[in-house]
Write a protein that holds these residues in place. Structure first.
Motif, short mmCIF file in Angstrom:
data_model
loop_
_atom_site.label_atom_id
_atom_site.label_comp_id
_atom_site.label_asym_id
_atom_site.label_seq_id
_atom_site.Cartn_x
_atom_site.Cartn_y
_atom_site.Cartn_z
N UNK A 223 0.84 -1.19 0.00
CA UNK A 223 0.00 0.00 0.00
C UNK A 223 0.88 1.24 0.00
N UNK A 224 0.80 2.07 -1.03
CA UNK A 224 1.56 3.32 -1.04
C UNK A 224 1.07 4.25 0.08
N UNK A 225 2.01 4.80 0.81
CA UNK A 225 1.66 5.72 1.89
C UNK A 225 2.51 6.98 1.80
N UNK A 226 2.04 8.01 2.48
CA UNK A 226 2.77 9.26 2.61
C UNK A 226 2.66 9.69 4.06
N UNK A 227 3.73 10.24 4.58
CA UNK A 227 3.73 10.76 5.94
C UNK A 227 3.13 12.17 5.93
N UNK A 228 2.45 12.53 7.02
CA UNK A 228 1.85 13.86 7.13
C UNK A 228 2.90 14.94 6.87
N UNK A 229 4.09 14.77 7.42
CA UNK A 229 5.14 15.76 7.26
C UNK A 229 5.62 15.94 5.84
N UNK A 230 5.33 14.96 4.97
CA UNK A 230 5.74 15.05 3.57
C UNK A 230 4.69 15.71 2.68
N UNK A 231 3.54 16.03 3.24
CA UNK A 231 2.49 16.70 2.46
C UNK A 231 2.76 18.20 2.44
N UNK A 232 2.63 18.78 1.28
CA UNK A 232 2.82 20.23 1.13
C UNK A 232 1.46 20.92 1.16
N UNK A 233 1.46 22.19 1.54
CA UNK A 233 0.24 22.97 1.45
C UNK A 233 -0.24 22.93 0.01
N UNK A 234 -1.51 22.69 -0.19
CA UNK A 234 -2.06 22.64 -1.53
C UNK A 234 -2.13 21.25 -2.12
N UNK A 235 -1.51 20.24 -1.49
CA UNK A 235 -1.66 18.87 -1.97
C UNK A 235 -3.11 18.46 -1.82
N UNK A 236 -3.62 17.72 -2.80
CA UNK A 236 -5.03 17.30 -2.78
C UNK A 236 -5.24 16.27 -1.69
N UNK A 237 -6.23 16.52 -0.83
CA UNK A 237 -6.51 15.64 0.30
C UNK A 237 -7.97 15.22 0.26
N UNK A 238 -8.20 13.91 0.32
CA UNK A 238 -9.54 13.33 0.36
C UNK A 238 -9.76 12.76 1.75
N UNK A 239 -10.75 13.29 2.46
CA UNK A 239 -11.08 12.84 3.82
C UNK A 239 -12.27 11.89 3.72
N UNK A 240 -12.09 10.63 4.16
CA UNK A 240 -13.15 9.62 4.03
C UNK A 240 -13.82 9.30 5.36
N UNK A 241 -13.63 10.15 6.37
CA UNK A 241 -14.29 9.93 7.66
C UNK A 241 -15.78 10.25 7.56
N UNK A 242 -16.53 9.84 8.56
CA UNK A 242 -17.96 10.07 8.56
C UNK A 242 -18.28 11.52 8.93
N UNK A 243 -19.53 11.93 8.71
CA UNK A 243 -19.94 13.33 8.87
C UNK A 243 -19.63 13.91 10.24
N UNK A 244 -19.89 13.16 11.31
CA UNK A 244 -19.64 13.70 12.65
C UNK A 244 -18.15 13.97 12.88
N UNK A 245 -17.31 13.12 12.34
CA UNK A 245 -15.87 13.31 12.47
C UNK A 245 -15.43 14.55 11.68
N UNK A 246 -15.94 14.69 10.47
CA UNK A 246 -15.62 15.83 9.60
C UNK A 246 -16.05 17.13 10.28
N UNK A 247 -17.27 17.15 10.81
CA UNK A 247 -17.80 18.37 11.43
C UNK A 247 -16.98 18.81 12.63
N UNK A 248 -16.46 17.85 13.40
CA UNK A 248 -15.66 18.19 14.58
C UNK A 248 -14.33 18.82 14.19
N UNK A 249 -13.71 18.31 13.12
CA UNK A 249 -12.43 18.86 12.71
C UNK A 249 -11.84 18.15 11.52
N UNK A 250 -11.33 18.94 10.58
CA UNK A 250 -10.74 18.41 9.35
C UNK A 250 -9.66 19.36 8.85
N UNK A 251 -8.92 18.89 7.87
CA UNK A 251 -7.92 19.73 7.23
C UNK A 251 -8.63 20.69 6.28
#
Length: 109
Positions: free
Chosen positions: A1-29
């Motif tokens: 499985x290809x992975x990336x570390x959080x520290x290797x992500x640059x501002x503006x990199x495309x991010x897809x959040x697949x958490x459920x609605x309650x998790x998203x509403x509490x806090x997301x990137x």
């Protein structure tokens, strides 16, 4: 499985959040696209419209399990997708900004 570390992500990199609605509403990137894993297949078209045509899709969830499933699915579709190791828990622990749906400081649920 290809992975990336959080520290290797640059501002503006495309991010897809697949958490459920309650998790998203509490806090997301800020700037992430939100498609819950439970709705992912039905809403796949939203991703193809929003994602950069020649860029990588960085998939994130709370800790990395759900996002690994989605990244694997995307890879099977021929999409350049990677799992964000440690998920939003690691994102917050590394001091990356987390906002709620009102744009205020949020938290990882």
């Amino acid at each position: 499985m290809p992975t990336v570390e959080v520290g290797d992500l640059a501002d503006g990199d495309f991010l897809l959040d697949v958490r459920e609605d309650d998790e998203w509403q509490a806090g997301h990137a800020e700037g992430a696209l939100h498609i819950p894993i439970s709705e992912f297949v039905a809403r796949y078209g939203e991703l193809t419209e929003a994602a950069p045509q020649d860029g990588r899709i960085n998939v994130i969830c709370r800790s990395g399990g759900r996002s690994a499933q989605v990244a694997m699915y995307l890879g099977q579709q021929g999409v350049d997708a990677v799992n964000v190791a440690g998920g939003m828990q690691d994102w917050a622990a590394k001091g990356r900004p987390v906002v709620n749906t009102e744009g205020q400081p949020g938290f990882v649920l």
